[in-house]
Design an enzyme around this catalytic site. Structure first.
Site, mmCIF file in Angstrom:
data_model
loop_
_atom_site.group_PDB
_atom_site.id
_atom_site.type_symbol
_atom_site.label_atom_id
_atom_site.label_comp_id
_atom_site.label_asym_id
_atom_site.label_seq_id
_atom_site.Cartn_x
_atom_site.Cartn_y
_atom_site.Cartn_z
ATOM 1 N N LYS A 65 -0.080 -3.970 17.148
ATOM 2 C CA LYS A 65 1.004 -3.376 16.671
ATOM 3 C C LYS A 65 0.863 -1.914 17.526
ATOM 4 O O LYS A 65 1.669 -1.408 17.978
ATOM 5 C CB LYS A 65 1.033 -3.027 15.144
ATOM 6 C CG LYS A 65 1.614 -4.606 14.452
ATOM 7 C CD LYS A 65 1.386 -4.554 12.955
ATOM 8 C CE LYS A 65 1.498 -6.011 12.371
ATOM 9 N NZ LYS A 65 1.214 -6.211 11.153
ATOM 10 N N GLN A 109 -0.972 -2.761 6.157
ATOM 11 C CA GLN A 109 -1.357 -4.272 6.704
ATOM 12 C C GLN A 109 -1.973 -4.910 5.452
ATOM 13 O O GLN A 109 -2.824 -4.353 4.715
ATOM 14 C CB GLN A 109 -2.453 -4.257 7.517
ATOM 15 C CG GLN A 109 -2.965 -5.625 8.387
ATOM 16 C CD GLN A 109 -1.776 -6.380 8.946
ATOM 17 O OE1 GLN A 109 -1.083 -5.460 9.607
ATOM 18 N NE2 GLN A 109 -1.779 -7.584 9.136
ATOM 19 N N ASP A 132 8.443 -3.119 7.042
ATOM 20 C CA ASP A 132 8.099 -4.379 6.956
ATOM 21 C C ASP A 132 9.137 -4.998 5.985
ATOM 22 O O ASP A 132 9.312 -6.332 5.836
ATOM 23 C CB ASP A 132 6.784 -4.469 5.834
ATOM 24 C CG ASP A 132 5.682 -5.123 6.796
ATOM 25 O OD1 ASP A 132 5.836 -6.019 7.643
ATOM 26 O OD2 ASP A 132 4.468 -4.744 6.290
HETATM 27 N N1 GUN Z 1 -0.364 -9.507 7.063
HETATM 28 C C1 GUN Z 1 0.102 -10.727 7.635
HETATM 29 N N2 GUN Z 1 1.423 -10.505 7.959
HETATM 30 C C2 GUN Z 1 1.935 -9.496 7.625
HETATM 31 C C3 GUN Z 1 3.111 -9.027 7.709
HETATM 32 O O1 GUN Z 1 4.054 -9.256 8.098
HETATM 33 N N3 GUN Z 1 3.019 -7.275 7.505
HETATM 34 C C4 GUN Z 1 1.974 -6.886 6.775
HETATM 35 N N4 GUN Z 1 1.945 -5.453 6.490
HETATM 36 N N5 GUN Z 1 0.983 -7.340 6.521
HETATM 37 C C5 GUN Z 1 0.703 -8.663 6.958
#
Ligand code: GUN
Length: 312
Positions: A65, A109, A132
């Protein structure tokens, strides 16, 4: 822009293979161009990613990311906190990011350690910076059909782009199609169903208690599999000519040993690809389908949040 025929390749069985890697690269390129324009106007989009603990999969996701954010020209920061951080300290960090004018998107996350209430943490993020799309305000906007004002969760948003591209190449209209979403999570299943409904599909959400899943899937013109169970949607269930979006990324054991002498593993989706590709009109591979789109849409949401912060 990648040419459609290239981004969506035909398999030897005639199904179109939807190349998420290539389509995600297009999205990233568009976001980078949009960011360059915004920077010229005086605002650099800023993304803060918060990682708690040392989950190896989370570390990989967070790193990529950050890399994508830099490729887009964003201001990118990562806050890595110990597993022992208290919930109050994490909430305080988010409040600090909420107030920081250089940050337009905040991503925490998941999963978080068990002693932290993830709902409280996610609801601390102001909806305008919730890239998100997990905040109830954003979920609510999507549910009332106001996706234009919502920040939409990245995986379903990316899946929708793949579906629209495939339909366009095949000369199909999504409106009126029977769509079955397998999985009812707040992160993928429910928002995916809302997006399909917004495209006037007739939507069914199937889940672990659904009776005769094979029959339900067999009626679908569009199948979106998001259950996190390796190859549970069988190829024989797929209606010939259906569009299949496989959201699953499952690591399973493979025959033999790797170079380090460890048992080999491979990634598979929630759909049994080898059999499904013989029936589908279009299908996403795993890896290289939905996965790369998730990060691309995170960048797209961050640019959107930054543009909105200056009234664009
Ligand atoms: N962990 C697994 N998928 C995601 C996601 O789409 N966003 C976040 N913040 N954590 C994750």
């Amino acid at each position: 822009m990648t040419n459609q025929a290239q981004a969506i390749r035909a398999s030897e069985f005639g199904a179109l293979l939807i190349d998420g890697k290539m389509i995600a690269a297009d999205v990233i390129q568009e976001v980078a161009a949009g960011a360059a324009e915004l920077i010229k106007a005086g605002t650099r989009p800023g993304l803060a990613v918060v990682l708690v603990g040392e989950n190896p999969a989370s570390q990989v996701y967070v790193r990529s990311k950050g890399k994508s954010a830099e490729a887009c020209g964003f201001h990118s920061v990562q806050h890595t906190m110990p597993t022992t951080i208290t919930e109050d300290a994490l909430v305080a960090l988010i409040e600090q990011l909420n107030a920081d004018p250089a940050i337009h998107g905040i991503l925490v996350q998941l999963p978080l350690p068990d002693h932290i209430n993830a709902t409280r943490v996610l609801e601390t993020i102001v909806p305008q910076k919730d890239v998100d799309g997990f905040h109830p305000i954003n979920a609510g906007l999507l549910a009332i059909g106001d996706a234009a004002r919502a920040l939409v969760p990245c995986t379903p948003a990316g899946s929708m782009i793949l579906l629209e591209r495939a339909a366009k190449v095949l000369g199909l209209k999504l409106a009126g199609m029977n769509a079955v979403v397998v999985g009812r999570s707040n992160i993928v299943g429910k928002p995916m169903a809302q997006l399909l409904l917004a495209q006037s599909c007739t939507v069914t959400i199937a889940h672990s208690r659904t009776r005769d899943l094979a029959e339900v899937v067999g009626r679908a013109d569009i199948v979106v599999a998001a259950v996190g169970r390796p190859e549970m949607v069988l190829g024989e269930w797929i209606k010939p000519g259906a569009l299949v979006i496989d959201v699953g990324i499952n690591r399973v054991s493979a025959p033999g040993l790797d170079v380090k002498g460890q048992p080999k593993t491979r990634l598979v989706g929630d759909v049994a690809f080898e059999s499904a590709v013989r029936r589908a009109a279009a299908i996403t591979p795993v890896p290289g389908g939905v996965g790369p789109m998730t990060i691309a849409m995170l960048m797209s949401n961050t640019l959107r949040a930054a543009r909105r912060s200056v009234g664009l």
